[in-house]
Design an enzyme around this catalytic site. Structure first.
Site, mmCIF file in Angstrom:
data_model
loop_
_atom_site.group_PDB
_atom_site.id
_atom_site.type_symbol
_atom_site.label_atom_id
_atom_site.label_comp_id
_atom_site.label_asym_id
_atom_site.label_seq_id
_atom_site.Cartn_x
_atom_site.Cartn_y
_atom_site.Cartn_z
ATOM 1 N N ASN A 1 0.871 -1.179 0.000
ATOM 2 C CA ASN A 1 0.000 0.000 0.000
ATOM 3 C C ASN A 1 0.908 1.229 0.000
ATOM 4 O OD1 ASN A 1 -1.791 2.051 0.506
ATOM 5 N ND2 ASN A 1 -2.337 1.362 2.581
ATOM 6 N N TRP A 2 0.993 1.878 -1.148
ATOM 7 C CA TRP A 2 1.906 3.026 -1.255
ATOM 8 C C TRP A 2 1.360 4.262 -0.548
ATOM 9 C CZ3 TRP A 2 3.888 3.264 -7.056
ATOM 10 C CH2 TRP A 2 4.603 2.097 -7.332
ATOM 11 N N LYS A 3 0.084 4.230 -0.176
ATOM 12 C CA LYS A 3 -0.563 5.406 0.439
ATOM 13 C C LYS A 3 -0.377 6.624 -0.489
ATOM 14 C CE LYS A 3 -0.064 3.190 4.867
ATOM 15 N NZ LYS A 3 -0.019 3.308 6.307
ATOM 16 N N HIS B 1 -9.405 1.174 5.198
ATOM 17 C CA HIS B 1 -8.116 1.367 5.869
ATOM 18 C C HIS B 1 -8.316 2.310 7.053
ATOM 19 C CE1 HIS B 1 -3.984 2.504 6.661
ATOM 20 N NE2 HIS B 1 -3.623 1.421 5.997
ATOM 21 N N GLU C 1 -6.711 4.721 8.040
ATOM 22 C CA GLU C 1 -6.502 6.143 7.696
ATOM 23 C C GLU C 1 -7.761 6.731 7.042
ATOM 24 O OE1 GLU C 1 -2.807 5.477 5.639
ATOM 25 O OE2 GLU C 1 -1.903 4.980 7.572
ATOM 26 N N GLU D 1 -4.888 -4.754 10.885
ATOM 27 C CA GLU D 1 -3.831 -3.763 11.075
ATOM 28 C C GLU D 1 -4.061 -3.023 12.395
ATOM 29 O OE1 GLU D 1 -1.976 -2.567 7.019
ATOM 30 O OE2 GLU D 1 -3.712 -1.295 7.342
ATOM 31 N N GLY E 1 3.072 2.422 10.744
ATOM 32 C CA GLY E 1 4.046 3.502 10.541
ATOM 33 C C GLY E 1 4.808 3.885 11.807
ATOM 34 N N SER F 1 3.944 -2.005 10.266
ATOM 35 C CA SER F 1 5.407 -2.038 10.401
ATOM 36 C C SER F 1 6.036 -3.362 9.966
ATOM 37 C CB SER F 1 5.823 -1.678 11.827
ATOM 38 O OG SER F 1 5.413 -0.356 12.132
HETATM 39 P P1 13P Z 1 3.340 0.526 7.604
HETATM 40 O O1 13P Z 1 3.830 -0.759 6.983
HETATM 41 O O2 13P Z 1 4.043 1.733 7.063
HETATM 42 O O3 13P Z 1 3.313 0.439 9.080
HETATM 43 O O4 13P Z 1 1.815 0.709 7.129
HETATM 44 C C1 13P Z 1 0.928 -0.347 7.272
HETATM 45 C C2 13P Z 1 -0.303 -0.042 6.525
HETATM 46 O O5 13P Z 1 -1.065 0.837 6.933
HETATM 47 C C3 13P Z 1 -0.571 -0.768 5.287
HETATM 48 O O6 13P Z 1 -1.862 -0.560 4.849
#
Ligand code: 13P
Length: 243
Positions: A10-12, A98, A100, A168, A174, A205
């Protein structure tokens, strides 16, 4: 309960044309140089980069997807993207719910279920995310929170072919803090008891250094990777840890 582990990046909100193309080409070249039966890689770039990623991945073993979709097929929804539009760009997957999106866009589980249903209608596999906050875990509420999110976020159209669950824990995203193997084992067992044969990913992470351990925990069918998926070598190393 798929045999091949699902390794999703997931590149966000990261990626411009040059770096997205370079990263994806590197992944495609590496993936083509060995036959991967142990894992299936998926790249979920920002919507603006899907076409570029698709061009680089066409003909490779790697699939691609979106990071969100609207619950409607089309219409007056400025700035939104439908599941059908993602399908039109060759996507196989879309992430929905997600944390976020739940936090910053106030998406509820009911909305997430509607998005997942739209994904199914468009022929996409929905990756439905769930997870608890730090203080919810500390208060012993993690199981209840995740259980409730699952109940309300999975539409009746879900099958093991069109739906993947991603656990998650929000405090692990993160932050460099991963859940302990025991916490992951327990939560994935709980999720398994609720979702049956739907594949279950862990996210938060994940990196090359901890991927092998996480991928070998019972009921972990793959990983959803954020930050570490922005480096082609690191993402490949995570996928190879399934072996
Ligand atoms: P990180 O791997 O940067 O912790 O992010 C996880 C995530 O939110 C994947 O969707």
């Amino acid at each position: 309960m798929t045999t091949a582990k699902l390794i999703v990046g997931n590149w966000k909100m990261n990626g411009l044309m040059t770096d997205s193309r370079e990263r994806t080409q590197k992944l495609a070249t590496a993936a083509n140089s060995h036959k991967a039966t142990e894992f299936q890689m998926v790249v979920c770039p920002p919507a603006t980069m899907v076409d570029i990623v698709a061009a680089a991945l066409k003909g490779s073993e790697i699939k691609w997807g979106g990071q969100d979709c609207h619950s409607q097929q089309s219409g007056a929804f400025t700035g939104d993207i439908s599941a059908e539009m993602l399908k039109d760009l060759g996507c196989s997957y879309v992430i929905v719910g997600h944390s976020e999106r739940r936090q910053h866009h106030r998406e509820t589980s009911v909305m997430v279920a509607a998005k997942a249903k739209a994904a199914h209608a468009a022929g996409l596999t929905a990756i439905i995310c769930v997870g608890e906050l730090d203080h919810e875990r500390t208060a012993g509420q993690a199981n209840r929170i995740v259980s409730e999110q699952l109940k309300a976020s999975i539409p009746d159209t879900a099958t093991p072919q069109n739906t993947v669950i991603a656990y998650e824990p929000i405090w692990a995203i993160g932050t460099g803090k991963t859940a302990s193997s025991e916490d992951i084992r327990q939560m994935h067992a709980l999720i398994r008891s609720q979702v049956g044969a739907l594949p279950i990913l862990y996210g938060g992470s994940v990196k090359a250094a901890n991927a092998a351990e996480i991928l070998h925990i019972p009921n972990v069918d793959g990983v959803l990777v954020g930050g570490a998926s922005l480096k082609a070598d690191e993402f490949l190393a995570i996928a190879q840890a399934s072996q």
